[in-house]
Write a protein that holds these residues in place. Sequence first.
Motif, PDB file in Angstrom:
ATOM      1  N   CYS A 150       0.850  -1.192   0.000  1.00  0.00           N
ATOM      2  CA  CYS A 150       0.000   0.000   0.000  1.00  0.00           C
ATOM      3  C   CYS A 150       0.885   1.241   0.000  1.00  0.00           C
ATOM      4  O   CYS A 150       1.924   1.266   0.651  1.00  0.00           O
ATOM      5  CB  CYS A 150      -0.903   0.004   1.234  1.00  0.00           C
ATOM      6  SG  CYS A 150      -2.030   1.429   1.282  1.00  0.00           S
ATOM      7  N   MET A 152       0.003   4.233   1.078  1.00  0.00           N
ATOM      8  CA  MET A 152      -0.461   5.285   1.979  1.00  0.00           C
ATOM      9  C   MET A 152       0.436   5.492   3.202  1.00  0.00           C
ATOM     10  O   MET A 152       0.364   6.532   3.844  1.00  0.00           O
ATOM     11  CB  MET A 152      -1.907   5.012   2.426  1.00  0.00           C
ATOM     12  CG  MET A 152      -2.896   4.944   1.278  1.00  0.00           C
ATOM     13  SD  MET A 152      -2.962   6.495   0.345  1.00  0.00           S
ATOM     14  CE  MET A 152      -2.882   5.901  -1.331  1.00  0.00           C
ATOM     15  N   GLY A 153       1.208   4.482   3.537  1.00  0.00           N
ATOM     16  CA  GLY A 153       2.243   4.661   4.557  1.00  0.00           C
ATOM     17  C   GLY A 153       1.777   4.879   5.988  1.00  0.00           C
ATOM     18  O   GLY A 153       2.501   5.496   6.787  1.00  0.00           O
ATOM     19  N   CYS A 154       0.596   4.392   6.348  1.00  0.00           N
ATOM     20  CA  CYS A 154       0.159   4.541   7.741  1.00  0.00           C
ATOM     21  C   CYS A 154       1.154   3.811   8.649  1.00  0.00           C
ATOM     22  O   CYS A 154       1.549   2.677   8.351  1.00  0.00           O
ATOM     23  CB  CYS A 154      -1.241   3.971   7.936  1.00  0.00           C
ATOM     24  SG  CYS A 154      -2.441   4.702   6.821  1.00  0.00           S
ATOM     25  N   CYS A 157       0.514   0.147  10.295  1.00  0.00           N
ATOM     26  CA  CYS A 157       0.007  -0.902   9.407  1.00  0.00           C
ATOM     27  C   CYS A 157       1.141  -1.593   8.657  1.00  0.00           C
ATOM     28  O   CYS A 157       1.985  -0.938   8.050  1.00  0.00           O
ATOM     29  CB  CYS A 157      -0.967  -0.262   8.421  1.00  0.00           C
ATOM     30  SG  CYS A 157      -1.477  -1.375   7.099  1.00  0.00           S
ATOM     31  N   GLY A 160       1.314  -0.708   5.011  1.00  0.00           N
ATOM     32  CA  GLY A 160       1.777   0.660   4.810  1.00  0.00           C
ATOM     33  C   GLY A 160       3.280   0.778   4.952  1.00  0.00           C
ATOM     34  O   GLY A 160       3.941   1.509   4.205  1.00  0.00           O
ATOM     35  N   GLY A 199      -3.836  -3.045   1.083  1.00  0.00           N
ATOM     36  CA  GLY A 199      -4.041  -2.036   0.045  1.00  0.00           C
ATOM     37  C   GLY A 199      -5.139  -1.036   0.332  1.00  0.00           C
ATOM     38  O   GLY A 199      -5.984  -1.236   1.195  1.00  0.00           O
ATOM     39  N   GLU A 200      -5.072   0.071  -0.404  1.00  0.00           N
ATOM     40  CA  GLU A 200      -6.080   1.129  -0.302  1.00  0.00           C
ATOM     41  C   GLU A 200      -7.012   0.985  -1.522  1.00  0.00           C
ATOM     42  O   GLU A 200      -6.615   1.324  -2.654  1.00  0.00           O
ATOM     43  CB  GLU A 200      -5.377   2.496  -0.279  1.00  0.00           C
ATOM     44  CG  GLU A 200      -6.262   3.700  -0.525  1.00  0.00           C
ATOM     45  CD  GLU A 200      -7.511   3.755   0.353  1.00  0.00           C
ATOM     46  OE1 GLU A 200      -7.393   3.681   1.588  1.00  0.00           O
ATOM     47  OE2 GLU A 200      -8.619   3.863  -0.210  1.00  0.00           O
ATOM     48  N   SER A 233      -8.719   5.074   3.618  1.00  0.00           N
ATOM     49  CA  SER A 233      -7.994   5.975   4.500  1.00  0.00           C
ATOM     50  C   SER A 233      -8.407   7.429   4.238  1.00  0.00           C
ATOM     51  O   SER A 233      -7.958   8.320   4.947  1.00  0.00           O
ATOM     52  CB  SER A 233      -6.492   5.799   4.268  1.00  0.00           C
ATOM     53  OG  SER A 233      -6.196   5.970   2.894  1.00  0.00           O
TER      54      SER A 233
END
Length: 398
Positions: A150, A152-154, A157, A160, A199-200, A233
């Motif tokens: 993913c 988004m890099g949270c 997670c 991420g 994944g997002e 997200s």
Amino acid sequence: MPTLGAVPLDFRDLAPAAHPLERLPEEWADVLAAWGQPRYRGAQVFRWIHQRGVFDAAEMSDLPKALRAQLVDEGLDGSLPLGVAKEHRASDRTRKLLVRMGDGADVETVLIPQLEKDPDVDEEDRDTDRGVGLRPSDTVTQCISSQVGCAMGCVFCASGVAGLTRHLSAAEIVGQVLLGRCRLEPSERLRNVVLMGMGEPLHNYESVARVLVLLTHPDGIGLSTRRVTVSTSGLVPQIDRLGRDFGGQVQLALSLHAVSDERRSAIMPINRKYPLSELVECLRRYPLPKRRRITLEYTLIRDVNDDPREADALAALMRGLPVKVNLIPMNPIAESELAAPTWKGVERFQAQLRARGLTATVRKQRGAEVDAACGQLALQGPDGERRARTRRLPVAKG
Ligand code: SAH
Ligand code: SF4
């Protein structure tokens, strides 16, 4: 034009189907008409694949022999562009499937039997929030992945932390459900699909939109649109598009996790692009059907977002919006030292939300022993080794 229940959809903007598994009945009809076949055969082929789970045209007994051979040549020869490389089964019957794509990329999908009251447990001994006195039922929710990794890099997670390898195609996403269905026990029934795996989903909008139509098509798996959840997200333009394309019918879950821009940006970098004020405005214009609510997912992280004052701020931020909150005590990941609050802390936060008039549930940890809980859908290689980069994660605490 494909239709989704009562909702007419205009899919002229979507990329054409790239694989037989992702063709809609109307698209099959176009292909078959070009071969000189009547258009109604399009729905027949679609039903064989998506309703009956038959991927080898040689077995499609109500089709003419010559057509079956032509379909086999077209790729309907029983093979799928993905397969189950490994299956882990937890004691609560949660099954995690490691799914390998044609190019060797791995994702995970999880079959989760919904919990029901265990009749052998006295009512006074039951604690629904903690999952005490409940047992797995035959109604199954499947959690599917939409990307390999993913972008988004949270920070909390595993996907991420690993970063994005690539998008999945619609065939690779719907294929997870087709594979999962083969692994249900005879008494079990697939009722819900949630896009909460790796994944997002809205970063891979084209493929995900096609999958939503495939999953809910009455000639296919036939899930109710309300029973398909897209978790995001917070990609504002794509939430708007989802609302437009599906008339608000698809269940929306927003991963909120923090109620100030400073805190949210520290744990979810996407917040810098779409800050909270824009996100809340976007939720306000989502064309939600009457009596339905948007789910807010809130992963509780100790000393980061678990102060009950945050619960007050959450209620204030969402005032007037039809939402319900799902609290997820953070599942540990190897790449970070962040952790869940104590159970008391979780209860305090939940109580504060309820005191502010919000519905708040705690997500029960399922299949934790097979690493199948939220955010633990880590990138594991065939040898079981983690492929995710390991690094310390800077995060503003307190
Ligand atoms: N990308 C989408 C959907 C996949 S993640 C999204 O973020 O919504 C599904 C949910 O699991 C999200 O709410 C996500 O924030 C949460 N999650 C991720 N890592 C987690 C972890 N380690 N513990 C608990 N929940 C986590
Ligand atoms: Fe991506 Fe969702 Fe994980 Fe964030 S929580 S990195 S958006 S999968």
